[in-house]
Enzyme design. Structure first.
Site, PDB file in Angstrom:
ATOM      1  N   GLU A 224       0.853  -1.181   0.000  1.00 53.07           N
ATOM      2  CA  GLU A 224       0.000   0.000   0.000  1.00 53.07           C
ATOM      3  C   GLU A 224       0.897   1.242   0.000  1.00 53.07           C
ATOM      4  O   GLU A 224       2.005   1.230   0.557  1.00 53.07           O
ATOM      5  CB  GLU A 224      -0.911   0.023   1.234  1.00 53.07           C
ATOM      6  CG  GLU A 224      -1.875  -1.148   1.330  1.00 53.07           C
ATOM      7  CD  GLU A 224      -2.952  -1.102   0.261  1.00 53.07           C
ATOM      8  OE1 GLU A 224      -3.135  -0.030  -0.369  1.00 53.07           O
ATOM      9  OE2 GLU A 224      -3.606  -2.139   0.032  1.00 53.07           O
ATOM     10  N   ASP A 249     -18.711 -10.295  -8.660  1.00 58.79           N
ATOM     11  CA  ASP A 249     -18.555  -9.394  -7.523  1.00 58.79           C
ATOM     12  C   ASP A 249     -17.936  -8.075  -7.965  1.00 58.79           C
ATOM     13  O   ASP A 249     -18.314  -6.997  -7.488  1.00 58.79           O
ATOM     14  CB  ASP A 249     -17.692 -10.063  -6.450  1.00 58.79           C
ATOM     15  CG  ASP A 249     -17.715  -9.313  -5.128  1.00 58.79           C
ATOM     16  OD1 ASP A 249     -18.801  -8.829  -4.747  1.00 58.79           O
ATOM     17  OD2 ASP A 249     -16.657  -9.206  -4.482  1.00 58.79           O
TER      18      ASP A 249
END
Length: 302
Positions: A224, A249
């Protein structure tokens, strides 16, 4: 015997229609052979139309994955209409299927129903024929494509294109764009998130298990970016039973979450799609949009 069933208005390659044809055959419907022959004639006409379009070329200004998909759907319906009027192939197939069924009945030692040995053989012959026909059919949303590029790229596309095409119908986003994002997130499937036992989580889009997620999860190390600085951390990710579930999804996220409204609105070209995802906060990598744009434009087959 069941009542007469009209198969002439079925759309081409209608799997439900083919199942009903098989049921009619099991009930000794006289329309079963005729219906099977007509479906095959429609398949033949569709192949002719497809070959004609390929010979004429489709690389026009307005050409896109969506236009090719709807052209394929139009060809399928045209082929059904043409087969309804008939070009003679169905009549030949009716005679062939009828003769084959009779020959099987005459040669069979057992298997024919008492008093009507041809009946059982006819059902077997027609249903075998319909199984082969159903196997040959191609859904309009996933036409076969000769993929190019390195082996891992071709294998990735062959494995996931059908799912991407289905998601494209639900979202309006070109299948190629979604394949590019899946490739970026998973390293062309080579960095897929694994479960504790080493099996695939099928999470091809790097979807995290947020608070509202009720399905299975898996922990994995990810990178991240915080204020532009890369940090390694363990996060919870969603786990799916199949790749189809992962694409469904993803389609749900893109269409239902207000954050991604501009992604759908600006998915006309690869760069706008990629920039929209980054602005919506799909990923923290500051180079995410550039990386995705390059994959879509340079690595994937058209």
């Amino acid at each position: 015997m069941i009542g007469r069933t009209d198969f002439t208005d079925r759309t081409a390659f209608d799997s439900k229609g083919l199942d009903e044809l098989k049921q009619s055959a099991r009930n000794n419907s006289p329309d079963a052979i005729k219906g099977a022959a007509q479906q095959f004639e429609a398949l033949f006409m569709n192949m002719m139309l497809k070959s004609m379009r390929q010979a004429g070329g489709q690389d026009g200004v307005f050409d896109s994955e969506q236009s090719r998909m709807y052209t394929s759907m139009l060809d399928q319906q045209l082929s059904q209409t043409m087969a309804k009027k008939g070009v003679g192939l169905a009549d030949v197939l009716v005679r062939q299927l009828s003769n084959n069924a009779m020959n099987q009945a005459l040669e069979a030692d057992t298997g024919g129903s008492p008093g009507n040995p041809a009946s059982s053989a006819s059902v077997r012959g027609i249903n075998t024929y319909l199984d082969n026909l159903k196997f040959e059919q191609m859904p309009a949303s996933a036409p076969k494509t000769a993929f190019t590029g390195p082996n891992h790229v071709r294998e990735f596309q062959e494995k996931l294109t059908a799912h991407a095409e289905q998601a494209s119908q639900e979202t309006g986003i070109p299948a190629k764009f979604m394949l590019g994002q899946a490739a970026l997130e998973s390293g062309w499937g080579r960095r897929e998130i694994k479960t504790a036992d080493g099996s695939s989580s099928h999470n091809i889009f790097g979807m995290k298990a947020t608070k509202g997620w009720k399905g299975k999860t898996v922990d994995a190390v990810t990178t991240e970016y915080v204020n532009g600085v890369a940090q390694r951390r363990v996060e919870k990710f969603r786990a799916y039973d199949t790749y189809a579930d992962a694409f469904k999804d993803y389609a749900k996220l893109i269409t239902k979450n207000p954050r991604y409204e501009n992604v759908i609105a600006n998915s006309k070209d690869a760069s706008s799609f990629a920039q929209g995802l980054q602005k919506a906060g799909y990923a923290t990598d500051p180079e995410y949009a550039n990386k995705l744009t390059k994959i879509i434009k340079n690595s994937l087959s058209t």
